[in-house]
Design an enzyme around this catalytic site. Sequence first.
Site, PDB file in Angstrom:
ATOM      1  N   GLN B 135      30.120  16.934  50.865  1.00 49.74           N
ATOM      2  CA  GLN B 135      29.866  17.715  52.067  1.00 49.74           C
ATOM      3  C   GLN B 135      28.675  17.120  52.811  1.00 49.74           C
ATOM      4  O   GLN B 135      27.591  16.999  52.244  1.00 49.74           O
ATOM      5  CB  GLN B 135      29.570  19.145  51.638  1.00 49.74           C
ATOM      6  CG  GLN B 135      29.119  20.049  52.756  1.00 49.74           C
ATOM      7  CD  GLN B 135      28.594  21.358  52.201  1.00 49.74           C
ATOM      8  OE1 GLN B 135      29.312  22.085  51.544  1.00 49.74           O
ATOM      9  NE2 GLN B 135      27.322  21.635  52.430  1.00 49.74           N
ATOM     10  N   GLU B 253      30.936  29.264  49.470  1.00 46.68           N
ATOM     11  CA  GLU B 253      29.942  28.955  48.449  1.00 46.68           C
ATOM     12  C   GLU B 253      29.667  30.207  47.619  1.00 46.68           C
ATOM     13  O   GLU B 253      29.467  30.150  46.420  1.00 46.68           O
ATOM     14  CB  GLU B 253      28.657  28.491  49.140  1.00 46.68           C
ATOM     15  CG  GLU B 253      27.696  27.789  48.210  1.00 46.68           C
ATOM     16  CD  GLU B 253      26.523  27.191  48.963  1.00 46.68           C
ATOM     17  OE1 GLU B 253      26.283  27.592  50.124  1.00 46.68           O
ATOM     18  OE2 GLU B 253      25.851  26.319  48.398  1.00 46.68           O
TER      19      GLU B 253
END
Lengths: 406, 406, 361, 361
Positions: B135, B253
Amino acid sequence: MDFDDTAEEAAFRAEARAWLRANVPTEYEADLRSSPFGRIALRNRDIVAASKAWQKRKAEAGWACLHWPKDYGGRGASPIERVIWQQEEGIYSKLSSLFIVGHGMCGPTVMAYADEAQKRRYLPPLAAGEEIWCQLFSEPACGSDLAGLRTRAEPDGDDWVVNGQKIWTSHAHLSDYGILLTRTDPTVPKHKGLTMFFLDMRSPGVEIRPIRQGDGQAEFNEVYFTDVRIPDAQRLGRPGEGWSVALTTLMNERLSIGAVMPTGFPEMLAFCCTPGPDGRAPVDDSAVRKRLARWAARSSGLRFTAQRSISAMSRGNMPGPENSIGKLVAGTMMQEIAGYALELMGPAGMIAGGQFQAMMLRSPATRVEGGTDEILRNIIAERVLGLPADIRVDKDVPFNQIARTG
Amino acid sequence: MDFDDTAEEAAFRAEARAWLRANVPTEYEADLRSSPFGRIALRNRDIVAASKAWQKRKAEAGWACLHWPKDYGGRGASPIERVIWQQEEGIYSKLSSLFIVGHGMCGPTVMAYADEAQKRRYLPPLAAGEEIWCQLFSEPACGSDLAGLRTRAEPDGDDWVVNGQKIWTSHAHLSDYGILLTRTDPTVPKHKGLTMFFLDMRSPGVEIRPIRQGDGQAEFNEVYFTDVRIPDAQRLGRPGEGWSVALTTLMNERLSIGAVMPTGFPEMLAFCCTPGPDGRAPVDDSAVRKRLARWAARSSGLRFTAQRSISAMSRGNMPGPENSIGKLVAGTMMQEIAGYALELMGPAGMIAGGQFQAMMLRSPATRVEGGTDEILRNIIAERVLGLPADIRVDKDVPFNQIARTG
Amino acid sequence: MNFDFSDEQRELRDQVRRFLAQHASPRSAIAAGGHDPALWRGMAELGLLGIAIPEEYGGAGAGYLELCVVAEEVGRALAPVPFSSSACLAAEFILQAGSEAQKRAWLPRLADGTAIAVFAAVEGVGDAAPDRIAATVSGGRLTGIKSPVLDGGVADLGIVAARGADGIGLYLVDLRGAGVARSGLDSMDPTRSLVEIRFEGAPAEPLGEAGWDTVERMLDRAAVPLAFEQVGGADRALEMARDYALERVAFGRPIGSFQAVKHMLADMYVSATLARSNAYWAAWALATDAAELGQAAASARVSATEAFGHCARNNIQVHGGMGFTWEFDCHLFYRRAALLATALGGPALWEDRLVAQLRAA
Amino acid sequence: MNFDFSDEQRELRDQVRRFLAQHASPRSAIAAGGHDPALWRGMAELGLLGIAIPEEYGGAGAGYLELCVVAEEVGRALAPVPFSSSACLAAEFILQAGSEAQKRAWLPRLADGTAIAVFAAVEGVGDAAPDRIAATVSGGRLTGIKSPVLDGGVADLGIVAARGADGIGLYLVDLRGAGVARSGLDSMDPTRSLVEIRFEGAPAEPLGEAGWDTVERMLDRAAVPLAFEQVGGADRALEMARDYALERVAFGRPIGSFQAVKHMLADMYVSATLARSNAYWAAWALATDAAELGQAAASARVSATEAFGHCARNNIQVHGGMGFTWEFDCHLFYRRAALLATALGGPALWEDRLVAQLRAA
């Protein structure tokens, strides 16, 4: 680096000590020593009368308001002499709490902004404890944000007419005079529309009500103003200049250095070293020792930070905002100490009336009065460390357009 | 309130347990158990190869990415089944750290924004550990303020051309693909000019450099982009919509619940209960007991807070920002524990290499990565308690007119 | 797997919350010596005082989870009633250790509120411990001084720790009977009474078998609902602070928009949440008689004491000067937090118990 | 009454600060094993290594206040030199306890930097204490293992605590001589070396009279400049954090304008200031041999350890991710803080010493 007096300092100390030895009201000594935190009581005499008498005696001998000019009832002494005096006066300085606001904040403001005749009229009786002064700044809707105050003063002939409410005024009910911060123009940004006055606390329309505190005491008052008239001659500074006059007042607050805020540490040390019926003292436990050591170091740290301030002052430096440390550390520490003492007592800690119980209940006020912990951290961050001020949404907005509580 | 499985849960657990018993790579068990905080190493095999092999085996049997749809390589399991799986996989879940970002954040973003063909192409190999994703969000000049990023993507024919730098990218050097947040329009306010892509990490112009950390490790990378071309077909969401795409990513997340952050407490308890050569253990000291008890209570508090989240999820509630508590408490706690362990060792604490020394040096990163303590407190205050957001001076300002570092 | 209260238990909570919001008035109880008999009767009528007492002894027979639900609401409402002493501790002691006759004699009366029972172990400074108990029972007569006794001013029955022929044991003593003299103490929390009780040959009847171990096991059980009372108080203090931070404006904006205040509140939320999670664990352990009850109870107690103290303190700080006035309720929560911190033994006692359990585990 | 350093001392401070800013490079010393010989020679040439050593023994004879001034600058510059071991501790031990011959043999060499001396008392885990010392001296020969020895990798002379005929005493041992084997340890602070020293019949000569009391009195004296080294480090960490908070922009404004950061920095300032004030007290006590030296030294040490740890930790936090990179110096201060926290004994030792002094006072 030394703690010894210079020759001049030693001479001054000897003179002070000699006078004190001959004059202190020893009859109150025991009561003063045993007074619990924040409450002074004498067995055989009214505390106000005793305080006034002691202040008067000091003034007559030239020992009142040491750093004020002689013409206004002071002695014209140096900062270091003032500290020496405090050290020598010792326990008897507890008799001065009635005058702290008047001598530390109102007097200097009058000295800076009143005319000569007024200064000669008001300052000597203030120094001599004949007249008591209070400070009328805070309001219910503005604590930390002092400049957000709403008490209105409107001109009317040679007078101003005041309406509004003040809060947290110490000794208002005992005071002869007060300095009063008001809003005289709500159409300009908030710092620009304020004006300072002094007034006779017995003026018609002044009403005083004690505030009952969470710990059951009543150290402060609310003061209500209903069409109270104040002569324009009692204005301190120009109309609209009140904020900078107030800053003078507040700046003088910081001059009361050398005095270390009570922390509860000596009491805690004594408590922890006292054996119980089984012969064991709390200090025999290593968890207790760990906390005592940390507090001891903070306590001596405060004491010697004050010493460093005194040295800086004697070199001619102004005491700075770094002195905010004292209250910030002492307030939290007293609350911690009181809480831990109660823990150590076990269920007996539930019984009110003991010294630590009193500290437990009083310490939250210390962390708020005269600047909250949060305001003090801001002061240190901004004025000592040079960090940016908080973002101000109300800075350039006319006062009457600013958001308010409720 | 009970910890027992329902009949369905028990059946699922039995199935998982049976499969695991037959398939876990027991040859790594000892190494996985003894791996110090934040560093997994196997004696006889490359950790990347071992991780990929385990993931592949799970995927083939339908035990990868449990909550993903079956069509994309998952199992379509319920949140509670996922938790049960985690409990049963136990120590072997340490082999999944290479895939956490890909499975937890990149995959769900691709699932939400890519077209069907892309999802079928990219998700199954990601689930099976055949391809690793990273990411690319943070930049040197923007940590907490993610939307302040500066990496530019400019359209050029059917491609976008990317220039800039990312930082704190875990496993970039091992990754096949990455999701990349860029600025495509600097003339609009900062949240409005962002666009998300995914890219092949082996594209020309991508350069990866490891970051050496203060503790000597290198868990993260800097990634430099020089005229890197990305096909417009690899855009995720519309141009200018990158911020809301990124929020999807970050929201996912939080779905990694049930897992409790390491705090160092079990290690500390074991250390404190181990007697030294003189037969005395640290726990014999009451100061040590006091701290252990506080940490024990925080530790179980975290464990059962996670349990409550799981229950809330199984009732259909989304796990909320209250899960920020875990990292906030665990990070500080590990730093405290490590510091205290070093204290208890005395001068021997100065010798690097022990588990607490490693924690001491690693814990500052925990308090920053994935949201600083300060950002987490803001999240709790704003999203849980409903307090106002910080005042934003840059909100409606075109990005290229906002103040920047330096 | 469901680590939460059930829908029925949540409904009970809402019902009790509504009832207490309407009827609990800590302030009016202050003048009355720290007890509100009308509220107590109301709670009895709702079946709350005997909620965990089996139906055969006149209770509702609901269970410990329900008891914890009620305790949390009592804490949140700062209810001026001896709930923790009588309905949680004393009822449980009698239920666990009492003879059939003792159960039949007292539990129905505790459940219907016609009798209030309290625990009296402490004699002066320090947590209760075998070597600190000087009170003695001889020939069925109790002699000694217990101080402070929480809720003792309004109690009918005492469960008194004293030294008998077989060592330290518990005794039931009729506090309205002969040989008992009470004197009021000034309580840190004036909504709860505190007294010294002087026993001079008061008739005392053994409750269960002697032994300090028994007492400790009882205290673990009583600690669980007490932790819920603390969690309720912590939560309410947090709510008060949050509401004030949203309402109070300074410098042209709500003080809750300043990070100093936001982060203080976030930290309060963290400690209140950890305490709640530990309390849930302990409630589960109590309800299921789990082996880890001792550890869970101590964890809940340590965590709840920390959280309530922290939230009560910071609630005042967020309120600024107003928080320190008698008129605002902040100081009442602060006082209650101080009271509950040492009721059943102070933090050090529970910390040591927790570590002892961890070592044994 | 003047509780501050003199103008001359402040001038010395500025001079040392300029010198160290120019010449101290902690990073380059890491590869060199935690010592910078060139910097050490430069400090010797300026007379800094023997600043408190009397002129008759080759020192500058300036005094303890000057020693503290230098120590603070060493801490602030994170100077990779064994100043605290050799110039503060060892020189003082020899000066206070050494025979005339020992003083003449070693002090001039410590002052001119041609010899480096270290203190070796600890043997494994735990603070040094009489019952933890197994090393023995018999017939003038030392046998035992000392670990860890701070700065031991670069030292020529050891002051070793060992058990002799009269109990625990200190011994001078030539570390370049026979019967001495050193092995390097991985140091938390790689700018300072750490070794294990194995003595096998190494020639050892008594330093002063035996007795742990003597050792403790020495440690008090050495603790004072060490506290200054910590205060210097704390102050520098605070400065770094402040500067970064002013420079780093997030959300369109310097992060130093957020209260969370402002208040963190304010708290760092508070602890650094309290530590500095305690250190001044201890310096005065050391310089004047005041009766309260023990209390002042322990206070300074407790306060400085707390402040340096606090400031070093929060300095990283203010720097965010950058603070955790190897390239930023934040971690070096954090490592030095950890090293100095337990050098000369960890916090618990100094806390207990402080309380013992308070009880005796």
